[in-house]
Structure formats: C-alpha cells, structure tokens
Design an enzyme around this catalytic site. Structure first.
Site, PDB file in Angstrom:
ATOM      1  N   TYR A 270      -3.860 -10.795  -8.489  1.00 23.22           N
ATOM      2  CA  TYR A 270      -4.937 -10.248  -9.311  1.00 23.22           C
ATOM      3  C   TYR A 270      -5.406 -11.240 -10.379  1.00 23.22           C
ATOM      4  O   TYR A 270      -6.598 -11.483 -10.550  1.00 23.22           O
ATOM      5  CB  TYR A 270      -4.480  -8.943  -9.977  1.00 23.22           C
ATOM      6  CG  TYR A 270      -5.465  -8.401 -10.975  1.00 23.22           C
ATOM      7  CD1 TYR A 270      -6.515  -7.590 -10.560  1.00 23.22           C
ATOM      8  CD2 TYR A 270      -5.362  -8.698 -12.332  1.00 23.22           C
ATOM      9  CE1 TYR A 270      -7.436  -7.089 -11.462  1.00 23.22           C
ATOM     10  CE2 TYR A 270      -6.281  -8.212 -13.242  1.00 23.22           C
ATOM     11  CZ  TYR A 270      -7.304  -7.408 -12.803  1.00 23.22           C
ATOM     12  OH  TYR A 270      -8.228  -6.924 -13.703  1.00 23.22           O
ATOM     13  N   ASP A 305      -7.010  -2.618  -4.750  1.00 24.55           N
ATOM     14  CA  ASP A 305      -8.249  -1.863  -4.961  1.00 24.55           C
ATOM     15  C   ASP A 305      -9.352  -2.749  -5.534  1.00 24.55           C
ATOM     16  O   ASP A 305     -10.545  -2.505  -5.303  1.00 24.55           O
ATOM     17  CB  ASP A 305      -7.984  -0.688  -5.905  1.00 24.55           C
ATOM     18  CG  ASP A 305      -7.342  -1.126  -7.209  1.00 24.55           C
ATOM     19  OD1 ASP A 305      -8.067  -1.221  -8.210  1.00 24.55           O
ATOM     20  OD2 ASP A 305      -6.129  -1.383  -7.231  1.00 24.55           O
ATOM     21  N   LYS A 377      -0.272   4.070  -4.584  1.00 30.95           N
ATOM     22  CA  LYS A 377      -1.202   4.501  -5.631  1.00 30.95           C
ATOM     23  C   LYS A 377      -2.622   4.415  -5.089  1.00 30.95           C
ATOM     24  O   LYS A 377      -3.065   3.356  -4.638  1.00 30.95           O
ATOM     25  CB  LYS A 377      -1.062   3.613  -6.860  1.00 30.95           C
ATOM     26  CG  LYS A 377      -2.041   3.950  -7.973  1.00 30.95           C
ATOM     27  CD  LYS A 377      -1.947   2.912  -9.070  1.00 30.95           C
ATOM     28  CE  LYS A 377      -3.128   3.032 -10.013  1.00 30.95           C
ATOM     29  NZ  LYS A 377      -3.206   1.866 -10.896  1.00 30.95           N
TER      30      LYS A 377
END
Length: 523
Positions: A270, A305, A377
């Site tokens: 990330y 995501d 998640k």
C-alpha cells in the site's frame, strides 16, 4: 462450504491445481523479497527497537526521543550495527535516562573502539535479557486484552466496522461510544491526512487533525480505555483498529500492541503504490511490523481494496486476488497464522453495469473460498459514490447483502455521505441500522443458494483466478519490485530507487544486533 464460525456459504467449484500453483508462485515472490529484508534494517525499525526497550515520549521541541537517538547513530554511520548494540554500549558506560542516552550517542565517534571479546559477549547477553523482559511485559498486556474478550464475548460475524475521525481524540471517543451503542463491533480511528508520510510518530494526545486523528500511543490508550469501559457496559467486547502503514509502520505496530489494539491496517504494498514510499523501506518495515502483530495477536487488514479505486474494479479483479496471495505469503513468513490475516477487498464495481451483483458475488465468494480461515475484511463502495445520499445508501446495502451471503468476517459499513465529510452520527446510525436488517433478513441464505457450475458466478470466479495465476507467473519471473515498476498492481508504477524514505534503509553490518528478532521469531 461451512466456515469455522458455523456459517455456510455457497460452494464455489475451483481448480485445486490453479490454487496450489498461485500459492507456490506467491511464495517464490516473497522468498526473493525476504532475502533483501534479511540483509537490511531501517531507521524506523531501529526506532521501534528503542521503543520496545521502553523509550517513549519526546525530548526538546517535541521530537520523539527515539528519533533523536537513531538520527545521531545514522549520521555517524553506526546504525548498521543496530540501535540495540549501541544502547547496550552506552548503558554499560553509565547512561540512564533518554536525554543521557541521546547525548552519549551524539558523542560516539564514527569508529568506536571495539570491545574486548568478554565485554562484547556480556553486552549482547545483557541486551538479550532486557529484550526478553520487555517481551514478557508486552505479552502480559496482550493477555489482559484477550482475557476481557473471553469474559465478555464478541459480536456475531460479520463484525460491523465503522469509522470515527474528527481530528480530536476526545470527540472520537464520544462518537465511538455512540456507534457502539448503535451496534458497532469494530471502531476504526482514521489517521490524519498524510500522517503516513511523517517520519516520526507524534507524541501525546491530539485534538487537531485534518480528515482524521493522529495515530499516537496516547491516543491509542485513550480510545482503548474508553472502549473497555463501553464493552463492560454493553456486555460485549469492542474491537479497536488503526493504521500501521507509511514511514513508521513498525513503530505504530508496537504502540498498538502495547495499548492493546485488536486490528491494524497493514499491507505489504500500500505505502509503495499509494503513498510513494520507497519499495525497500516499505518491504523491510512491513516484515518487522508483522512480526510484532504476530507476537501480539493483532489481526492485520490488507489494502487490496485500494487497487480498484485507481483501476477498474471489474477489469482489475484478478490483481486483487494475486496481491492477496502475496500478502498471505508475506504474513506467513512473518509468523502470522491464518486467523490473523485479514485480507481485504471491496464492492467497487460500477453500479451502471449489468449483473454487478453476480460479478461481485463471484469476487467475494472467490476470496472467501481461497482463504477460508482468514478474517476477511469487506470494504463498501466509495469510488462511484454520488451526492445523491439516497442512492448511496441503497448502494451500501447491496454491499452488505453480498458480504452476508458470502460469509465475510469484517464488514466495513458505508456511509451515505461517503467522501462528502466526516460521517455525522446519523449517517453512522443509519448504516448500522441497515446492516442489522440485512443480517437478520439474509441470515440463512448462504446455505440456501446453489450455484450453477456453468453459471455467471462460477465462470467469472474461474476467469478471475486464471488471470491471477497468469499475473503471479509474471511477477515470480520478474520479481515484485520490477512488477510494481510496470504498474501490475493498481495501475500505479513506482521505481525501486524512488519514493520517500530510501535514505533510511541501511545494510546490516556483520554482528548486527536486534534481540527482538529472536524473541518475535521464537515459536
């Protein structure tokens, strides 16, 4: 398929050979990276080591003591030996408090005289003893968290995860209490915008932040104490999460472990992709931060995501799966069991397309089936949110339905005013109320649904898995860093020698000392 918590989700036929090949390729990718990690340390890892030895707080002008100490060592070219070594060195010379340790570090020459063999052995033994004592205290604090969890019990899956982010930790506490009373199971305190780019952890409680609240050890303590009190009041345990990413990944991981947080957003890539932090810095820091999370029983949440906010969710679905295999492998190499690997994905497909629910069911069920023991998640839609809050609310409810049917573990609830402002209390209440209705209404539907082997969901899942396999073949051949340089993930390209924080990467010297590696890596 029956999950460990007893829920049943539709069976999704997958080619076991493809799945096994994906995992083998992911392990090839991470093995290459771990060779790099094993040869290097970073300024942030060394600051974490000093924090683990008990050096909290800040010195002159609010600069954290650990920054002052490590900066002095780094400026003298001594960091390659490890901050723990030089801490033992100056403690044996009589240093006691943080100010004196920092001053003695500043007085070290660039080539200190080597110790006699007996002194060297004694130094290393003393430092190792101190590290084991510090680890025992950390373990005690973690066990206190787990005891409360066992005493009160936790909410049913999927856990309802909501965000508070006022900028003021004391206001965050009030919003968190209100969310818990409305049914939230997980409270996430979003960090202030761009904190991931700060090469230090702010000290103390904070009341000003933009787009979120600063992640500090004191803020963690304040929120954890408030949630413990609220947990006892409500008779169910409330989880707390924050963000362990950026230039201080492992420092935040330790602060979170010390203050008994339950989850941390912690991803291998990330920071590289979305914050332009140097690859080497991020990959070294993520490994040590995950070692801490494994020791402290903290669930990590990965950030796949984000890939489909910069790339098209439908076209880039396979990059999510490929990255999840890589993140899983990195996590296993850091000692995290499946029950702590909270892989992430999201409901980001364009709502204007046909058959979005079927295609999202395919993606969510594919993730659930590939990683059956991971606390997945599931993120709500954000990319295609509009100013029309009524449509936005319906859009969020569709994500809740998919999450319930496919057996997701942690459901981040969308807010109807997403991206317009920090959520109002009413926005959060409506999100929790809607999710509660979906969970009741769809409770048993996962066990009732049977997928056609030649249907859209099964075909789409196989197509996505096949593309993920092909991508992993390429990444294993080229190496992860080159693959990132070619924008294979999230349509974002980064350079191996670019980004922020490269100057804080240091090649370890012979005899490098970090006694916490032995402690954290012990079975």
């Amino acid at each position: 398929m029956r999950l460990a918590d007893g829920r049943i989700v539709p069976d999704l036929p997958l080619d076991a050979g493809k799945v096994e090949r994906c995992r083998a390729l992911a392990d090839r990718v991470t093995a290459q990276v771990l060779q790099l990690v094993g040869r290097h340390t970073t300024t942030s890892i060394e600051r974490t080591v000093l924090r683990m030895f008990g050096f909290h707080g800040a010195g002159p002008r609010g600069v954290p003591w650990v920054n002052l100490m490590v900066d002095e060592l780094h400026a003298r070219g001594l960091l390659a030996q490890g901050a723990a070594y030089w801490l033992g060195y100056v403690l044996r010379a009589g240093a006691r408090d943080p100010a004196e340790v920092a001053a003695r570090f500043a007085a070290l020459p660039r080539s200190p005289a080597p110790l006699a063999p007996a002194e060297e052995a004694a130094l290393r033994a003393e430092v190792a003893d101190e590290a084991r004592a510090a680890a025992r205290e950390l373990r005690r604090r973690v066990e206190a968290r787990e005891a409360l969890k066992r005493e009160l019990g936790v909410g049913a899956r999927p856990h309802r995860y909501v965000i508070v982010a006022t900028g003021n930790i004391h206001d965050d506490v009030e919003q968190a209490r209100a969310a818990a009373e409305a049914g939230a199971d997980v409270i996430a305190v979003i960090r202030s915008t761009a904190q991931s780019l700060l090469d230090y952890v702010p000290d103390g409680a904070t009341t000003e932040g933009y787009g979120g609240t600063y992640a500090t050890q004191e803020n963690f303590r304040i929120m954890r104490e408030a949630l413990d009190e609220e947990s006892r009041k409500l008779g169910r345990y409330l989880h707390l999460t924050n963000y362990s990413s950026g230039l201080c990944m492992s420092e935040i991981a330790f602060a979170a472990a010390w203050e008994r947080l339950d989850m941390l957003l912690n991803d291998a890539m990330y920071g590289i992709l979305f914050r332009d932090i140097n690859m080497k810095r991020t990959l070294c820091d993520q490994h040590f931060s995950r070692r801490i999370c494994a020791f402290a029983g903290i669930v990590i949440n990965t950030g796949e995501d984000n890939y489909i906010t910069t790339a098209d969710a439908d076209e880039a679905a396979h990059t999510v799966i490929a990255s999840q295999f890589v993140n899983e492998s990195f996590a296993h190499r850091a000692g995290l069991p499946d029950r702590l690997i909270g892989l992430g994905h999201s409901f980001e497909i364009d709502p204007a397309r046909e058959d979005t629910i079927a295609r999202e069911l395919a993606q969510a069920l594919l993730v659930r089936t590939l990683f059956p023991d991971a606390p997945i998640k599931y993120m709500p839609p954000t990319k295609h949110k509009q100013g029309d809050i009524f449509f936005s609310h319906v859009y969020d409810v569709m994500a809740d339905v998919v999450g319930q049917v496919t057996g997701q573990s942690i459901q981040l609830l969308g807010m109807m005013t997403e991206a317009m402002h920090n959520p109002f209390l009413l926005d959060r209440y409506e999100a929790l109320k809607g999710a509660a209705y979906v969970y009741r209404a769809w409770r048993s539907m996962g066990a009732e649904i049977q997928l056609r082997p030649d249907g859209l969901v099964a075909r789409r899942a196989d197509e996505t898995l096949s593309k993920a396999l092909a991508l992993l073949e390429e990444v294993a051949e080229d190496g992860l860093m080159k693959a990132i340089g070619q924008a294979r993930f999230g349509d974002v390209a980064r350079r191996e020698d670019g980004g922020k924080g490269l100057s804080g990467v240091v090649e370890r010297a012979p005899g490098y000392l970090n006694p916490f590696l032995d402690v954290l890596e012990a079975p």
